[in-house]
Design an enzyme around this catalytic site. Sequence first.
Site, mmCIF file in Angstrom:
data_model
loop_
_atom_site.group_PDB
_atom_site.id
_atom_site.type_symbol
_atom_site.label_atom_id
_atom_site.label_comp_id
_atom_site.label_asym_id
_atom_site.label_seq_id
_atom_site.Cartn_x
_atom_site.Cartn_y
_atom_site.Cartn_z
ATOM 1 N N ASP A 137 0.852 -1.194 0.000
ATOM 2 C CA ASP A 137 0.000 0.000 0.000
ATOM 3 C C ASP A 137 0.890 1.246 0.000
ATOM 4 O O ASP A 137 1.619 1.493 0.971
ATOM 5 C CB ASP A 137 -0.884 -0.049 1.258
ATOM 6 C CG ASP A 137 -1.888 1.077 1.306
ATOM 7 O OD1 ASP A 137 -1.647 2.140 0.690
ATOM 8 O OD2 ASP A 137 -2.919 0.897 1.973
ATOM 9 N N TYR A 171 -12.886 13.003 -4.047
ATOM 10 C CA TYR A 171 -12.099 12.740 -5.260
ATOM 11 C C TYR A 171 -11.818 14.055 -5.997
ATOM 12 O O TYR A 171 -10.695 14.312 -6.441
ATOM 13 C CB TYR A 171 -12.862 11.761 -6.155
ATOM 14 C CG TYR A 171 -12.097 11.277 -7.369
ATOM 15 C CD1 TYR A 171 -11.218 10.199 -7.267
ATOM 16 C CD2 TYR A 171 -12.272 11.869 -8.613
ATOM 17 C CE1 TYR A 171 -10.525 9.739 -8.385
ATOM 18 C CE2 TYR A 171 -11.590 11.411 -9.732
ATOM 19 C CZ TYR A 171 -10.714 10.344 -9.624
ATOM 20 O OH TYR A 171 -10.034 9.893 -10.727
ATOM 21 N N LYS A 178 -8.073 15.506 -6.583
ATOM 22 C CA LYS A 178 -7.484 15.656 -7.916
ATOM 23 C C LYS A 178 -7.133 17.116 -8.216
ATOM 24 O O LYS A 178 -6.214 17.390 -8.999
ATOM 25 C CB LYS A 178 -8.419 15.058 -8.969
ATOM 26 C CG LYS A 178 -8.530 13.522 -8.878
ATOM 27 C CD LYS A 178 -7.184 12.823 -9.054
ATOM 28 C CE LYS A 178 -7.313 11.313 -9.182
ATOM 29 N NZ LYS A 178 -6.003 10.643 -9.354
#
Length: 251
Positions: A65, A155, A159
């Site tokens: 990870d 998200y 981004k």
Amino acid sequence: MSITTDRFAGKTAIVTGAGSGIGRATATRLAHEGARVIAADVAPERLVELAAELSAYNVVTIAGDITAEEVVQKIVAAADGRVDVLANIAGIMDGFLPAAEIDDATWERVFNVNVNSIMRLSRAVLPLMIAHNSGAIVNVTSEAGLRGSAAGVAYTASKHAVIGFTKNTAVMYAAHGIRTNAVAPGAVITNIEAPMKSQHAAGVVGPLLQVVVPAPAEADRLAAAITWLASDDADNVNGQVLASDGGWSAI
Ligand SMILES: NC(=O)c1ccc[n+]([C@@H]2O[C@H](COP(=O)([O-])OP(=O)(O)OC[C@H]3O[C@@H](n4cnc5c(N)ncnc54)[C@H](O)[C@@H]3O)[C@@H](O)[C@H]2O)c1
């Protein structure tokens, strides 16, 4: 796709998210073009498959990870002191949850994977690039880094953060011969999970996405943009966000 160049001969490239989708296509293209590829992914079975497919090429796989500092250290150690290309591609979505519905766990996980891992890997790799006075970092943002209607709030914010990270790093290390750019994919056919977990979001962005999103692209087309930015062909390009989205961002 047949690849006939050797743009990355003698170079070492780290690719995150290399087990699937855009990361896999990018790792494959870099290997085909001569790079030694350090392929990292949290899904070991995907890396086993990739390694088998690329057994004729120079590929090292690291399962783990990338939000964990020890995994980042393992990835960088595999590069043996030389990193020419860092392609930060791994990312996860957020169930399209809007601000009134977002839970802490989703917010934190999305930022850990999409943003913090880019910071950790860049922080670990930049000293090596500085020592060689060259390097290219390519971060994957999204249409959601350019607009507010392509995903949920976590998200979308993550981004946008990738773009800020990209521009600051581009400025900070330009004089060291290091270029940092981002690619903003539109819809791409991959294994990314994108369930619409919010009725509110379904009502607000669902209709917009149906009207404006161009046909989804194959991941190879994103690998083409990412490897171009990583290559010397783009040696005058720094701090840019290249949309590869069939024109979505122009609408
Ligand atoms: N598919 C699209 O439509 C689309 C659109 C815009 C942006 N993107 C971005 O492109 C990038 C690649 O996504 P994709 O569509 O190829 O998805 P994908 O799910 O097919 O591949 C992503 C890979 O990253 C790996 N990964 C996820 N979390 C990880 C972690 N913590 N540590 C290590 N590996 C991890 C996954 O196991 C997977 O193999 C992401 O950053 C995504 O946000 C995708």
